[in-house]
Design a protein around this motif. Sequence first.
Motif, short mmCIF file in Angstrom:
data_model
loop_
_atom_site.label_atom_id
_atom_site.label_comp_id
_atom_site.label_asym_id
_atom_site.label_seq_id
_atom_site.Cartn_x
_atom_site.Cartn_y
_atom_site.Cartn_z
N HIS A 219 0.82 -1.21 0.00
CA HIS A 219 0.00 0.00 0.00
C HIS A 219 0.86 1.26 0.00
O HIS A 219 0.40 2.32 0.45
CB HIS A 219 -0.92 0.02 1.23
N ALA A 220 2.07 1.19 -0.49
CA ALA A 220 2.99 2.34 -0.47
C ALA A 220 3.35 2.78 -1.88
O ALA A 220 4.48 3.20 -2.14
CB ALA A 220 4.25 1.99 0.31
N ALA A 221 2.40 2.72 -2.80
CA ALA A 221 2.69 3.07 -4.19
C ALA A 221 3.08 4.52 -4.36
O ALA A 221 3.73 4.89 -5.34
CB ALA A 221 1.47 2.76 -5.07
N GLN A 222 2.72 5.39 -3.39
CA GLN A 222 3.09 6.80 -3.50
C GLN A 222 4.59 7.01 -3.39
O GLN A 222 5.10 8.07 -3.78
CB GLN A 222 2.37 7.63 -2.43
N HIS A 223 5.32 6.01 -2.88
CA HIS A 223 6.77 6.12 -2.77
C HIS A 223 7.48 5.41 -3.92
O HIS A 223 8.71 5.32 -3.91
CB HIS A 223 7.24 5.52 -1.45
N ARG A 224 6.74 4.93 -4.89
CA ARG A 224 7.35 4.30 -6.05
C ARG A 224 7.69 5.37 -7.08
O ARG A 224 6.94 6.32 -7.29
CB ARG A 224 6.40 3.26 -6.64
N LEU A 225 8.83 5.21 -7.75
CA LEU A 225 9.27 6.18 -8.74
C LEU A 225 8.48 6.04 -10.03
O LEU A 225 7.69 5.10 -10.21
CB LEU A 225 10.77 6.01 -9.00
N ARG A 226 8.71 6.96 -10.95
CA ARG A 226 7.91 7.01 -12.17
C ARG A 226 8.14 5.82 -13.08
O ARG A 226 7.27 5.52 -13.91
CB ARG A 226 8.22 8.30 -12.95
N ASP A 227 9.27 5.13 -12.94
CA ASP A 227 9.50 3.97 -13.80
C ASP A 227 8.66 2.77 -13.39
O ASP A 227 8.63 1.76 -14.10
CB ASP A 227 10.98 3.60 -13.83
N GLY A 228 7.99 2.85 -12.23
CA GLY A 228 7.09 1.78 -11.82
C GLY A 228 7.76 0.61 -11.13
O GLY A 228 7.06 -0.33 -10.73
N ALA A 229 9.08 0.63 -11.00
CA ALA A 229 9.79 -0.52 -10.41
C ALA A 229 10.66 -0.12 -9.23
O ALA A 229 10.83 -0.92 -8.31
CB ALA A 229 10.64 -1.21 -11.47
N HIS A 230 11.23 1.09 -9.24
CA HIS A 230 12.13 1.51 -8.18
C HIS A 230 11.40 2.41 -7.18
O HIS A 230 10.28 2.86 -7.44
CB HIS A 230 13.35 2.24 -8.77
N TRP A 231 12.06 2.68 -6.03
CA TRP A 231 11.41 3.35 -4.91
C TRP A 231 12.26 4.51 -4.44
O TRP A 231 13.47 4.55 -4.68
CB TRP A 231 11.18 2.34 -3.78
N ASP A 232 11.62 5.46 -3.73
CA ASP A 232 12.31 6.66 -3.31
C ASP A 232 13.10 6.42 -2.03
O ASP A 232 13.13 5.32 -1.48
CB ASP A 232 11.32 7.83 -3.14
N GLU A 233 13.73 7.50 -1.54
CA GLU A 233 14.64 7.38 -0.41
C GLU A 233 13.92 7.05 0.89
O GLU A 233 14.46 6.34 1.75
CB GLU A 233 15.45 8.68 -0.24
N ARG A 234 12.70 7.52 1.06
CA ARG A 234 11.97 7.22 2.30
C ARG A 234 11.52 5.76 2.35
O ARG A 234 11.52 5.14 3.41
CB ARG A 234 10.77 8.15 2.43
N ALA A 235 11.16 5.23 1.21
CA ALA A 235 10.81 3.81 1.16
C ALA A 235 12.02 2.94 1.49
O ALA A 235 11.91 1.95 2.22
CB ALA A 235 10.24 3.45 -0.21
N HIS A 236 13.18 3.33 0.99
CA HIS A 236 14.38 2.52 1.27
C HIS A 236 14.83 2.66 2.73
O HIS A 236 15.39 1.72 3.29
CB HIS A 236 15.50 2.91 0.32
#
Length: 410
Positions: A219-236
């Motif tokens: 349920h954290a799709a808002q932290h996914r990057l625009r490429d649809g596969a990688h994630w932002d710094e807060r998710a990591h």
Amino acid sequence: MTPLRTSEVRQLLHNKFVVVMGDSIQRAVYKDLVLLLQKDCLLSSRQLETKGELSFERDVLLEGGREGRVHNDIYYREVRQFCTGHHLVRFYFLTRAYSAYLEEVLSKLRRGKHAPDLVILNSCLWDLSRHGHHFHSRYREDLECLFRRMDRVLPESCLLVWNTALPVADVVSGGFLPPRGLASSGRLPEDVIEANFYSCVEAARRGFDLLDLHFHFRHAAQHRLRDGAHWDERAHRRLSQLLLAHVADAWGVNLPGAAAGTEDPAPRRRAERSRQRQARRGRRRGQPREPAGSWRLRSPPRPLPQSPASFPLHQEGAPLPSDSPPQQHPNFSDSSRSQVENSREANAGAGREPEPGPIRRVYTQEQRRASTPYPAQRSAGSQERHHHQRHSSRQNQHTHNQDPSSQTST
């Protein structure tokens, strides 16, 4: 779960050799761990996107990357290492769960001076995209070979944590996709779920630890990057905290904020895991085991320090914290169960329950609830009776005040 600060992560991984293997998402796991070992701040967007750089936050590129040709082929290699006086973290880029290159990596680890204390591993997106023809059988065979080799090659003191692949969007773009498929991924989200199921079953069968990242980030799709596969710094950073909490639980280390006087589930899980490993070894008795190699065990970790409930985010150029050893805190245990000689069968069996969410502790599930500040609600019948009693009381009081004979003389 209380976030861990740099001083606590240093203490948890003190004198530990950590190996991270996998794709670009696992590389970001390595980078965030290296950064967290030095300062309490998040990765930048540029640091997440860059690959194969010669140096990242005082680490060293050992092989591949910018020293060779940076490309998106299945033969791309990148080996990184961060080393201090008391910490050693290494990353190997993988494009397939099991391959000849993985055998080469395992051979180098066995010939190395130090034994891995912790292995963090995942391989999925490249397997499904570049080796995905009939992946239902091929990926399962690769997983079986992978975990069998890990079980035979890694020392008994090593803790292996398999991370399930993170959720992907319906439409993705990335280097792991073949050149002709950079616009859409087809059934990739469903294939990732199915691949995670196969990996969970195989990891549990071999007795390895499992961290279900797909469940935690569903349920954290808002932290996914625009490429649809990688994630932002807060998710990591959230991923790193989940991973470190899982490792601490497996090593029997009490994290900050743990309730005092609660039962520690680690001994019970270690006993169950030991029985499972003994039963599996009994079934394959008579098969020759490969030589263990010259592994060296390390000194046990020292107790963790005290920390506040959250950490501030410093700027990128902020000075590094002191390397002096932190003060001991009475809330953290340093008993024999936190020693590095604990075998994989002696480690906690967290993450192999059938329910989702691998990190479960008694002291996080059985905390006493504080009394609510709001009054309890009454049912309709109780409210009507209460209103009738109040009305009768007021009527009797009015009659008593008007009747002189009812008043007592003084």
